[in-house]
Motif scaffolding. Structure first.
Motif, PDB file in Angstrom:
ATOM      1  N   THR A 183      38.602  57.673  42.731  1.00 57.36           N
ATOM      2  CA  THR A 183      39.117  57.975  44.068  1.00 57.36           C
ATOM      3  C   THR A 183      40.018  56.861  44.576  1.00 57.36           C
ATOM      4  O   THR A 183      41.101  57.119  45.137  1.00 57.36           O
ATOM      5  CB  THR A 183      37.945  58.184  45.039  1.00 57.36           C
ATOM      6  OG1 THR A 183      37.113  59.242  44.553  1.00 57.36           O
ATOM      7  CG2 THR A 183      38.447  58.546  46.426  1.00 57.36           C
ATOM      8  N   GLU A 184      39.592  55.617  44.381  1.00 53.70           N
ATOM      9  CA  GLU A 184      40.420  54.487  44.810  1.00 53.70           C
ATOM     10  C   GLU A 184      41.726  54.433  44.018  1.00 53.70           C
ATOM     11  O   GLU A 184      42.796  54.125  44.578  1.00 53.70           O
ATOM     12  CB  GLU A 184      39.645  53.187  44.635  1.00 53.70           C
ATOM     13  CG  GLU A 184      38.427  53.076  45.547  1.00 53.70           C
ATOM     14  CD  GLU A 184      37.623  51.824  45.285  1.00 53.70           C
ATOM     15  OE1 GLU A 184      37.955  51.106  44.307  1.00 53.70           O
ATOM     16  OE2 GLU A 184      36.659  51.559  46.033  1.00 53.70           O
TER      17      GLU A 184
ATOM     18  N   ARG B 268      44.066  56.999  45.364  1.00 52.51           N
ATOM     19  CA  ARG B 268      44.600  56.561  46.650  1.00 52.51           C
ATOM     20  C   ARG B 268      45.728  55.538  46.441  1.00 52.51           C
ATOM     21  O   ARG B 268      46.767  55.594  47.124  1.00 52.51           O
ATOM     22  CB  ARG B 268      43.486  55.969  47.502  1.00 52.51           C
ATOM     23  CG  ARG B 268      43.909  55.635  48.916  1.00 52.51           C
ATOM     24  CD  ARG B 268      42.763  55.027  49.720  1.00 52.51           C
ATOM     25  NE  ARG B 268      41.672  55.969  49.851  1.00 52.51           N
ATOM     26  CZ  ARG B 268      40.479  55.815  49.294  1.00 52.51           C
ATOM     27  NH1 ARG B 268      40.231  54.755  48.521  1.00 52.51           N
ATOM     28  NH2 ARG B 268      39.526  56.712  49.472  1.00 52.51           N
TER      29      ARG B 268
END
Length: 224
Positions: free
Chosen positions: A202-203, A206
């Motif tokens: 997820t990071e 992003r």
């Protein structure tokens, strides 16, 4: 083909390796079950001999298991054995909380049936015709909803609902502990590992979106 080549090809066969892995995992699971049964069975028999009538009153069995599992850590007791005992105790507690909740939740139905019977009897006592089934069903729905709402607003219902929810969450947590311990014993990824990978992914996504946005902004400024 020589005998050595045949042996080497047989050892490198994916199907054979997979079968060996499953056999190893099955043997490990059997040892886990035997060890847990060997340590829990004497404890359960001893508690049952102390309580011939059973443990239906309160939460005595789950509390006894909790005290046993949280006691001194002995060298001959596996960590997964302790976690399985805690999960078993949490399951017993949840079943008891569920029985208490069902008893409280079922309380309004006898009163609703009594009120409905009295209402229907009073309707036909003065010689007037009995209502049709639609009217009777509407009256039953009205009475039952009133009794259910009244019961759900009582302290007893709210307390039983709270205890059932807490017991369910506790059981889920104990089950997760057993799954984590079993995965660690078998060398498999645990849920924490998957959570870490998901967080990193997820990071990373992003950061990629941020870089892509910056590149688009720089191209837009250069085009001007």
């Amino acid at each position: 083909m020589s005998e050595n080549d045949k042996s080497a090809s047989a050892d490198s066969d994916p199907g054979l390796e997979w079968a060996k892995l499953w056999q190893t995992m099955a043997e490990s699971s059997n040892r886990m079950v035997e060890a847990w049964s060997g340590s829990m069975a004497p404890f359960m028999l001893a508690r049952l001999s102390e309580k011939p009538g059973g443990f239906g009153d309160g939460n005595e069995l789950s509390a006894a298991i909790e005290r046993m599992a949280q006691g001194p850590r002995l060298a001959d007791v596996w960590d997964i054995d302790r976690k399985m005992a805690l999960a078993f105790g949490a399951w017993i507690e949840m079943r008891q909380r569920l029985a208490s909740y069902n008893a409280v939740a079922a309380a309004p139905w006898p009163e609703a049936s009594k009120r409905f019977y009295e209402t229907m009897s009073a309707t036909g006592s003065d010689g007037s015709p009995h209502p049709e089934w639609r009217e009777a069903f509407a009256k039953w729905s009205e009475i039952s909803n009133e009794e259910l709402i009244r019961n759900q607003r009582t302290d007893g219902f709210l307390q039983a609902q709270k205890e059932l929810l807490q017991a369910g969450l506790k059981l889920r947590s104990r089950q997760d502990d057993v799954a984590e311990a079993a995965s660690a014993m078998l060398g498999l990824p645990t849920r924490k590992d998957f959570d870490d990978v998901t967080q990193q992914l997820t990071e990373l996504r992003r950061e990629v979106r941020t870089l892509a946005r910056q590149i688009r902004d720089q191209k837009s400024e250069a085009a001007r």
